[in-house]
Write a protein that holds these residues in place. Structure first.
Motif, PDB file in Angstrom:
ATOM      1  N   UNK A   1      12.817 143.335  68.382  1.00 34.10           N
ATOM      2  CA  UNK A   1      13.621 142.882  67.240  1.00 34.10           C
ATOM      3  C   UNK A   1      14.825 143.795  67.034  1.00 34.10           C
ATOM      4  N   UNK A   2      14.630 145.078  67.262  1.00 30.57           N
ATOM      5  CA  UNK A   2      15.742 146.017  67.135  1.00 30.57           C
ATOM      6  C   UNK A   2      16.850 145.711  68.127  1.00 30.57           C
ATOM      7  N   UNK A   3      16.473 145.388  69.341  1.00 33.44           N
ATOM      8  CA  UNK A   3      17.464 145.038  70.362  1.00 33.44           C
ATOM      9  C   UNK A   3      18.202 143.745  69.999  1.00 33.44           C
ATOM     10  N   UNK A   4      17.452 142.771  69.507  1.00 31.60           N
ATOM     11  CA  UNK A   4      18.076 141.504  69.090  1.00 31.60           C
ATOM     12  C   UNK A   4      19.060 141.758  67.959  1.00 31.60           C
ATOM     13  N   UNK A   5      18.657 142.569  66.977  1.00 32.41           N
ATOM     14  CA  UNK A   5      19.533 142.872  65.842  1.00 32.41           C
ATOM     15  C   UNK A   5      20.790 143.606  66.305  1.00 32.41           C
ATOM     16  N   UNK A   6      20.632 144.529  67.239  1.00 29.98           N
ATOM     17  CA  UNK A   6      21.779 145.276  67.763  1.00 29.98           C
ATOM     18  C   UNK A   6      22.754 144.340  68.474  1.00 29.98           C
ATOM     19  N   UNK A   7      22.226 143.463  69.311  1.00 28.89           N
ATOM     20  CA  UNK A   7      23.069 142.503  70.037  1.00 28.89           C
ATOM     21  C   UNK A   7      23.772 141.565  69.066  1.00 28.89           C
ATOM     22  N   UNK A   8      23.038 141.097  68.057  1.00 31.63           N
ATOM     23  CA  UNK A   8      23.642 140.207  67.056  1.00 31.63           C
ATOM     24  C   UNK A   8      24.753 140.930  66.301  1.00 31.63           C
ATOM     25  N   UNK A   9      24.519 142.176  65.943  1.00 40.05           N
ATOM     26  CA  UNK A   9      25.540 142.951  65.234  1.00 40.05           C
ATOM     27  C   UNK A   9      26.802 143.111  66.054  1.00 40.05           C
ATOM     28  N   UNK A  10      26.633 143.372  67.336  1.00 43.34           N
ATOM     29  CA  UNK A  10      27.793 143.500  68.229  1.00 43.34           C
ATOM     30  C   UNK A  10      28.555 142.177  68.321  1.00 43.34           C
ATOM     31  N   UNK A  11      27.813 141.071  68.395  1.00 41.46           N
ATOM     32  CA  UNK A  11      28.457 139.754  68.477  1.00 41.46           C
ATOM     33  C   UNK A  11      29.211 139.445  67.188  1.00 41.46           C
ATOM     34  N   UNK A  12      28.600 139.754  66.038  1.00 45.51           N
ATOM     35  CA  UNK A  12      29.276 139.513  64.753  1.00 45.51           C
ATOM     36  C   UNK A  12      30.533 140.364  64.624  1.00 45.51           C
ATOM     37  N   UNK A  13      30.485 141.585  65.096  1.00 43.10           N
ATOM     38  CA  UNK A  13      31.665 142.452  65.052  1.00 43.10           C
ATOM     39  C   UNK A  13      32.777 141.881  65.917  1.00 43.10           C
ATOM     40  N   UNK A  14      32.415 141.419  67.094  1.00 41.14           N
ATOM     41  CA  UNK A  14      33.414 140.833  67.988  1.00 41.14           C
ATOM     42  C   UNK A  14      34.033 139.578  67.379  1.00 41.14           C
ATOM     43  N   UNK A  15      33.209 138.708  66.816  1.00 37.82           N
ATOM     44  CA  UNK A  15      33.709 137.483  66.173  1.00 37.82           C
ATOM     45  C   UNK A  15      34.619 137.831  65.001  1.00 37.82           C
ATOM     46  N   UNK A  16      34.202 138.811  64.190  1.00 45.50           N
ATOM     47  CA  UNK A  16      34.994 139.221  63.030  1.00 45.50           C
ATOM     48  C   UNK A  16      36.353 139.756  63.461  1.00 45.50           C
ATOM     49  N   UNK A  17      36.355 140.540  64.523  1.00 42.48           N
ATOM     50  CA  UNK A  17      37.611 141.094  65.040  1.00 42.48           C
ATOM     51  C   UNK A  17      38.520 139.977  65.550  1.00 42.48           C
ATOM     52  N   UNK A  18      37.950 139.023  66.274  1.00 44.55           N
ATOM     53  CA  UNK A  18      38.750 137.904  66.788  1.00 44.55           C
ATOM     54  C   UNK A  18      39.306 137.057  65.645  1.00 44.55           C
ATOM     55  N   UNK A  19      38.505 136.826  64.620  1.00 44.78           N
ATOM     56  CA  UNK A  19      38.993 136.056  63.466  1.00 44.78           C
ATOM     57  C   UNK A  19      40.122 136.797  62.756  1.00 44.78           C
ATOM     58  N   UNK A  20      39.959 138.096  62.585  1.00 42.86           N
ATOM     59  CA  UNK A  20      41.012 138.903  61.954  1.00 42.86           C
ATOM     60  C   UNK A  20      42.294 138.825  62.768  1.00 42.86           C
ATOM     61  N   UNK A  21      42.163 139.022  64.079  1.00 43.14           N
ATOM     62  CA  UNK A  21      43.349 138.971  64.940  1.00 43.14           C
ATOM     63  C   UNK A  21      44.025 137.613  64.877  1.00 43.14           C
ATOM     64  N   UNK A  22      43.244 136.542  64.792  1.00 50.33           N
ATOM     65  CA  UNK A  22      43.821 135.197  64.691  1.00 50.33           C
ATOM     66  C   UNK A  22      44.551 135.024  63.361  1.00 50.33           C
ATOM     67  N   UNK A  23      43.985 135.581  62.294  1.00 49.56           N
ATOM     68  CA  UNK A  23      44.610 135.440  60.971  1.00 49.56           C
ATOM     69  C   UNK A  23      45.906 136.231  60.850  1.00 49.56           C
ATOM     70  N   UNK A  24      45.973 137.403  61.451  1.00 54.22           N
ATOM     71  CA  UNK A  24      47.183 138.223  61.346  1.00 54.22           C
ATOM     72  C   UNK A  24      48.153 137.966  62.498  1.00 54.22           C
ATOM     73  N   UNK A  25      47.770 137.085  63.415  1.00 60.34           N
ATOM     74  CA  UNK A  25      48.665 136.695  64.487  1.00 60.34           C
ATOM     75  C   UNK A  25      48.709 137.651  65.662  1.00 60.34           C
ATOM     76  N   UNK A  26      47.708 138.479  65.820  1.00 55.73           N
ATOM     77  CA  UNK A  26      47.670 139.359  66.987  1.00 55.73           C
ATOM     78  C   UNK A  26      47.213 138.547  68.193  1.00 55.73           C
ATOM     79  N   UNK A  27      47.943 138.721  69.299  1.00 53.18           N
ATOM     80  CA  UNK A  27      47.594 138.030  70.527  1.00 53.18           C
ATOM     81  C   UNK A  27      46.677 138.916  71.348  1.00 53.18           C
ATOM     82  N   UNK A  28      45.555 138.370  71.757  1.00 58.52           N
ATOM     83  CA  UNK A  28      44.565 139.119  72.539  1.00 58.52           C
ATOM     84  C   UNK A  28      45.115 139.541  73.901  1.00 58.52           C
ATOM     85  N   UNK A  29      46.073 138.794  74.442  1.00 57.47           N
ATOM     86  CA  UNK A  29      46.582 139.052  75.790  1.00 57.47           C
ATOM     87  C   UNK A  29      47.588 140.191  75.835  1.00 57.47           C
ATOM     88  N   UNK A  30      48.100 140.610  74.698  1.00 54.23           N
ATOM     89  CA  UNK A  30      49.140 141.654  74.691  1.00 54.23           C
ATOM     90  C   UNK A  30      48.591 143.006  74.946  1.00 54.23           C
TER      91      UNK A  30
END
Length: 79
Positions: free
Chosen positions: A50-79
């Motif tokens: 369960x600890x491993x699952x929670x860790x993986x989920x946390x990493x995925x949520x962080x990545x999604x949150x970062x991508x959403x933030x970048x999309x909202x502020x107009x940062x391009x991932x390719x730059x």
């Protein structure tokens, strides 16, 4: 939590006939302890999983949150 469960076997080993004061009570405690050890090992593995699952989920949520933030502020991932 898993670490706490792993240390319980040492605690159970400290209870002997002199500690509990009665041979039959000590034998029953030992029977319980033996059964508990088997179940405790299974629980430790499940908790670690369960600890491993929670860790993986946390990493995925962080990545999604970062991508959403970048999309909202107009940062391009390719730059």
């Amino acid at each position: 939590m898993a670490t706490e469960f792993e240390g319980l076997d040492k605690l159970m080993d400290t209870f002997d006939r002199r500690t509990v004061g009665h041979k039959l009570l000590q034998e029953r405690l030992q029977d319980f302890s033996d059964g508990w050890n088997d179940n405790r090992e299974k629980m430790i593995e499940e908790i670690k999983g369960l600890g491993e699952v929670a860790k993986t989920a946390g990493e995925a949520y962080t990545e999604i949150d970062t991508e959403l933030y970048n999309a909202l502020v107009g940062k391009d991932k390719k730059k």
